[in-house]
Design a protein around this motif. Structure first.
Motif, PDB file in Angstrom:
ATOM      1  N   LYS A   1      11.629  12.485   2.273  1.00  0.00           N
ATOM      2  CA  LYS A   1      12.211  11.642   3.483  1.00  0.00           C
ATOM      3  C   LYS A   1      12.529  12.704   4.549  1.00  0.00           C
ATOM      4  CE  LYS A   1      14.538   8.051   0.420  1.00  0.00           C
ATOM      5  NZ  LYS A   1      15.670   7.724  -0.067  1.00  0.00           N
ATOM      6  N   GLY A   2      12.572  12.203   5.710  1.00  0.00           N
ATOM      7  CA  GLY A   2      12.723  12.753   7.100  1.00  0.00           C
ATOM      8  C   GLY A   2      11.639  13.673   7.425  1.00  0.00           C
ATOM      9  N   ARG A   3      10.674  13.862   6.465  1.00  0.00           N
ATOM     10  CA  ARG A   3       9.525  14.994   6.864  1.00  0.00           C
ATOM     11  C   ARG A   3       8.136  13.995   7.056  1.00  0.00           C
ATOM     12  NH1 ARG A   3       7.765  18.467   3.322  1.00  0.00           N
ATOM     13  NH2 ARG A   3       8.870  17.664   1.539  1.00  0.00           N
ATOM     14  N   PHE A   4       8.000  13.016   6.160  1.00  0.00           N
ATOM     15  CA  PHE A   4       6.890  12.204   6.069  1.00  0.00           C
ATOM     16  C   PHE A   4       7.101  10.804   6.491  1.00  0.00           C
ATOM     17  CE2 PHE A   4       4.552  14.531   2.392  1.00  0.00           C
ATOM     18  CZ  PHE A   4       4.580  15.534   2.696  1.00  0.00           C
ATOM     19  N   SER A   5       6.113  10.267   7.240  1.00  0.00           N
ATOM     20  CA  SER A   5       6.238   8.910   7.817  1.00  0.00           C
ATOM     21  C   SER A   5       4.818   8.259   7.461  1.00  0.00           C
ATOM     22  CB  SER A   5       6.428   8.778   9.162  1.00  0.00           C
ATOM     23  OG  SER A   5       6.492   7.482   9.631  1.00  0.00           O
ATOM     24  N   ILE A   6       5.090   7.017   6.829  1.00  0.00           N
ATOM     25  CA  ILE A   6       3.945   6.005   6.498  1.00  0.00           C
ATOM     26  C   ILE A   6       3.907   4.944   7.581  1.00  0.00           C
ATOM     27  CG2 ILE A   6       5.383   4.486   5.119  1.00  0.00           C
ATOM     28  CD1 ILE A   6       2.661   4.328   3.153  1.00  0.00           C
TER      29      ILE A   6
ATOM     30  N   PRO B   1      -1.036  20.087  -9.759  1.00  0.00           N
ATOM     31  CA  PRO B   1      -1.576  20.851 -10.982  1.00  0.00           C
ATOM     32  C   PRO B   1      -0.593  20.773 -12.029  1.00  0.00           C
ATOM     33  CG  PRO B   1      -2.496  22.021  -8.959  1.00  0.00           C
ATOM     34  CD  PRO B   1      -1.475  21.245  -8.447  1.00  0.00           C
ATOM     35  N   GLY B   2      -0.940  20.397 -13.219  1.00  0.00           N
ATOM     36  CA  GLY B   2      -0.182  20.172 -14.191  1.00  0.00           C
ATOM     37  C   GLY B   2       1.201  19.209 -14.278  1.00  0.00           C
ATOM     38  N   LYS B   3       1.127  18.430 -13.318  1.00  0.00           N
ATOM     39  CA  LYS B   3       2.234  17.511 -13.019  1.00  0.00           C
ATOM     40  C   LYS B   3       1.671  16.100 -12.987  1.00  0.00           C
ATOM     41  CE  LYS B   3       5.327  20.419 -10.621  1.00  0.00           C
ATOM     42  NZ  LYS B   3       6.157  20.642  -9.185  1.00  0.00           N
ATOM     43  N   GLN B   4       2.708  15.062 -13.474  1.00  0.00           N
ATOM     44  CA  GLN B   4       2.176  13.720 -12.998  1.00  0.00           C
ATOM     45  C   GLN B   4       2.198  13.273 -11.774  1.00  0.00           C
ATOM     46  OE1 GLN B   4       5.287  11.580 -15.776  1.00  0.00           O
ATOM     47  NE2 GLN B   4       4.280  11.831 -17.620  1.00  0.00           N
ATOM     48  N   ARG B   5       1.566  12.212 -11.598  1.00  0.00           N
ATOM     49  CA  ARG B   5       1.253  11.485 -10.226  1.00  0.00           C
ATOM     50  C   ARG B   5       2.595  10.850  -9.977  1.00  0.00           C
ATOM     51  NH1 ARG B   5      -4.137   8.166  -9.237  1.00  0.00           N
ATOM     52  NH2 ARG B   5      -4.691  10.238 -10.331  1.00  0.00           N
ATOM     53  N   GLU B   6       2.956  11.285  -8.773  1.00  0.00           N
ATOM     54  CA  GLU B   6       4.369  10.551  -8.434  1.00  0.00           C
ATOM     55  C   GLU B   6       4.150   9.776  -6.977  1.00  0.00           C
ATOM     56  OE1 GLU B   6       6.877  13.857  -7.599  1.00  0.00           O
ATOM     57  OE2 GLU B   6       5.785  14.831  -5.926  1.00  0.00           O
ATOM     58  N   LEU B   7       4.962   8.908  -6.782  1.00  0.00           N
ATOM     59  CA  LEU B   7       5.161   8.075  -5.610  1.00  0.00           C
ATOM     60  C   LEU B   7       5.527   9.113  -4.475  1.00  0.00           C
ATOM     61  CD1 LEU B   7       5.357   5.417  -3.919  1.00  0.00           C
ATOM     62  CD2 LEU B   7       7.881   5.462  -4.519  1.00  0.00           C
ATOM     63  N   VAL B   8       4.863   8.944  -3.196  1.00  0.00           N
ATOM     64  CA  VAL B   8       5.307   9.596  -2.157  1.00  0.00           C
ATOM     65  C   VAL B   8       6.084   8.633  -1.091  1.00  0.00           C
ATOM     66  CG1 VAL B   8       4.484  10.946  -0.009  1.00  0.00           C
ATOM     67  CG2 VAL B   8       3.721  11.478  -2.122  1.00  0.00           C
TER      68      VAL B   8
ATOM     69  N   MET C   1       1.029  -1.296  -0.040  1.00  0.00           N
ATOM     70  CA  MET C   1       0.016  -0.133   0.255  1.00  0.00           C
ATOM     71  C   MET C   1       0.860   1.235   0.229  1.00  0.00           C
ATOM     72  SD  MET C   1      -3.314  -0.975   2.302  1.00  0.00           S
ATOM     73  CE  MET C   1      -4.234   0.386   1.836  1.00  0.00           C
ATOM     74  N   GLY C   2       0.350   2.274  -0.629  1.00  0.00           N
ATOM     75  CA  GLY C   2       1.240   3.414  -0.641  1.00  0.00           C
ATOM     76  C   GLY C   2       0.435   4.870  -1.005  1.00  0.00           C
TER      77      GLY C   2
ATOM     78  N   THR D   1       4.937  -2.089   3.142  1.00  0.00           N
ATOM     79  CA  THR D   1       4.328  -3.500   3.029  1.00  0.00           C
ATOM     80  C   THR D   1       3.815  -4.021   4.195  1.00  0.00           C
ATOM     81  OG1 THR D   1       6.586  -4.619   3.517  1.00  0.00           O
ATOM     82  CG2 THR D   1       6.186  -4.007   1.040  1.00  0.00           C
ATOM     83  N   THR D   2       3.371  -5.162   4.279  1.00  0.00           N
ATOM     84  CA  THR D   2       3.120  -5.801   5.613  1.00  0.00           C
ATOM     85  C   THR D   2       4.436  -6.326   6.414  1.00  0.00           C
ATOM     86  OG1 THR D   2       2.590  -7.891   4.515  1.00  0.00           O
ATOM     87  CG2 THR D   2       0.776  -6.576   5.122  1.00  0.00           C
ATOM     88  N   GLY D   3       5.432  -6.503   5.918  1.00  0.00           N
ATOM     89  CA  GLY D   3       6.627  -6.848   6.329  1.00  0.00           C
ATOM     90  C   GLY D   3       7.419  -5.716   7.061  1.00  0.00           C
ATOM     91  N   GLY D   4       6.751  -4.505   6.871  1.00  0.00           N
ATOM     92  CA  GLY D   4       7.074  -3.201   7.434  1.00  0.00           C
ATOM     93  C   GLY D   4       8.189  -2.456   6.718  1.00  0.00           C
ATOM     94  N   ASN D   5       8.353  -2.894   5.503  1.00  0.00           N
ATOM     95  CA  ASN D   5       9.304  -2.278   4.717  1.00  0.00           C
ATOM     96  C   ASN D   5       8.832  -1.050   3.976  1.00  0.00           C
ATOM     97  OD1 ASN D   5      11.576  -4.201   4.795  1.00  0.00           O
ATOM     98  ND2 ASN D   5      10.200  -5.537   3.361  1.00  0.00           N
ATOM     99  N   ARG D   6       9.548   0.099   4.223  1.00  0.00           N
ATOM    100  CA  ARG D   6       9.027   1.419   3.749  1.00  0.00           C
ATOM    101  C   ARG D   6       9.965   1.907   2.786  1.00  0.00           C
ATOM    102  NH1 ARG D   6       7.913   0.676   9.216  1.00  0.00           N
ATOM    103  NH2 ARG D   6       5.906   1.732  10.115  1.00  0.00           N
ATOM    104  N   ASN D   7       9.373   2.742   1.928  1.00  0.00           N
ATOM    105  CA  ASN D   7       9.881   3.615   0.662  1.00  0.00           C
ATOM    106  C   ASN D   7       9.586   4.723   0.683  1.00  0.00           C
ATOM    107  OD1 ASN D   7      12.015   3.685  -1.521  1.00  0.00           O
ATOM    108  ND2 ASN D   7      10.029   3.593  -2.816  1.00  0.00           N
ATOM    109  N   TYR D   8      10.386   5.814   0.681  1.00  0.00           N
ATOM    110  CA  TYR D   8       9.962   7.283   0.472  1.00  0.00           C
ATOM    111  C   TYR D   8      10.487   7.956  -0.754  1.00  0.00           C
ATOM    112  CZ  TYR D   8       8.553   6.824   5.174  1.00  0.00           C
ATOM    113  OH  TYR D   8       7.957   6.020   6.420  1.00  0.00           O
TER     114      TYR D   8
END
Length: 112
Positions: free
Chosen positions: A64-69, A41-48, A34-35, A52-59
Motif C-alpha cells: 500500500k502506498g507503493r504499488f498501483s493497479i 522462493p520458499g514462500k506461498q503465493r500471496e495477493l498483491v 483481475m489481480g 474490478t471493472t467497477g474500479g474497486n482496488r484492493n492491496y
C-alpha cells in the motif's frame, strides 16, 4: 480458455520502479476480478493487488502506498506500477483472472 501474458519484470535497484503488464485474450469485463499475486522462493503465493471493472482496488498491506493497479479495457490489459521497490519485493509476479486463470509469471528482482 483465457490466456494471460505478463511482461515488464526485470532487475531494479532498491527505491526504483517497474511496471508490469498483463495482456488478456478476453475482455477484462468478462474475466474480472483481475489481480496480481507474487511468490518468493520458499514462500506461498500471496495477493498483491486486485481490481474490478467497477474500479474497486484492493492491496496487500505490504505494498500500500507503493504499488498501483490499473487497467486499460480497450487493450484488455492490467498494469501494476511498482514504486519504491524493496529487496523483499523480489518474487515471481503472476496475473490472475476470474479466480481461475493464471499467467506464467514474470520475475522481479530488487537488488543493488
Amino acid at each position: 480458455q483465457v490466456t494471460l501474458v505478463e511482461s515488464g519484470g526485470g532487475l531494479a535497484q532498491p527505491g526504483g520502479s517497474l511496471r508490469l503488464s498483463c495482456a488478456a485474450s478476453a475482455s477484462i469485463f468478462e474475466i474480472e476480478p483481475m489481480g496480481w499475486y507474487r511468490q518468493a522462493p520458499g514462500k506461498q503465493r500471496e495477493l498483491v493487488a486486485t481490481i474490478t471493472t467497477g474500479g474497486n482496488r484492493n492491496y496487500a498491506d505490504s505494498v500500500k502506498g507503493r504499488f498501483s493497479i490499473s487497467r486499460d479495457s480497450a487493450k484488455n490489459t492490467v498494469y501494476l506500477q511498482m514504486n519504491s521497490l524493496k529487496p523483499e519485493d523480489t518474487a515471481v509476479y503472476y496475473c490472475r483472472a476470474k479466480f481461475i486463470y493464471w499467467g506464467r509469471g514474470t520475475q522481479v528482482t530488487v537488488s543493488s
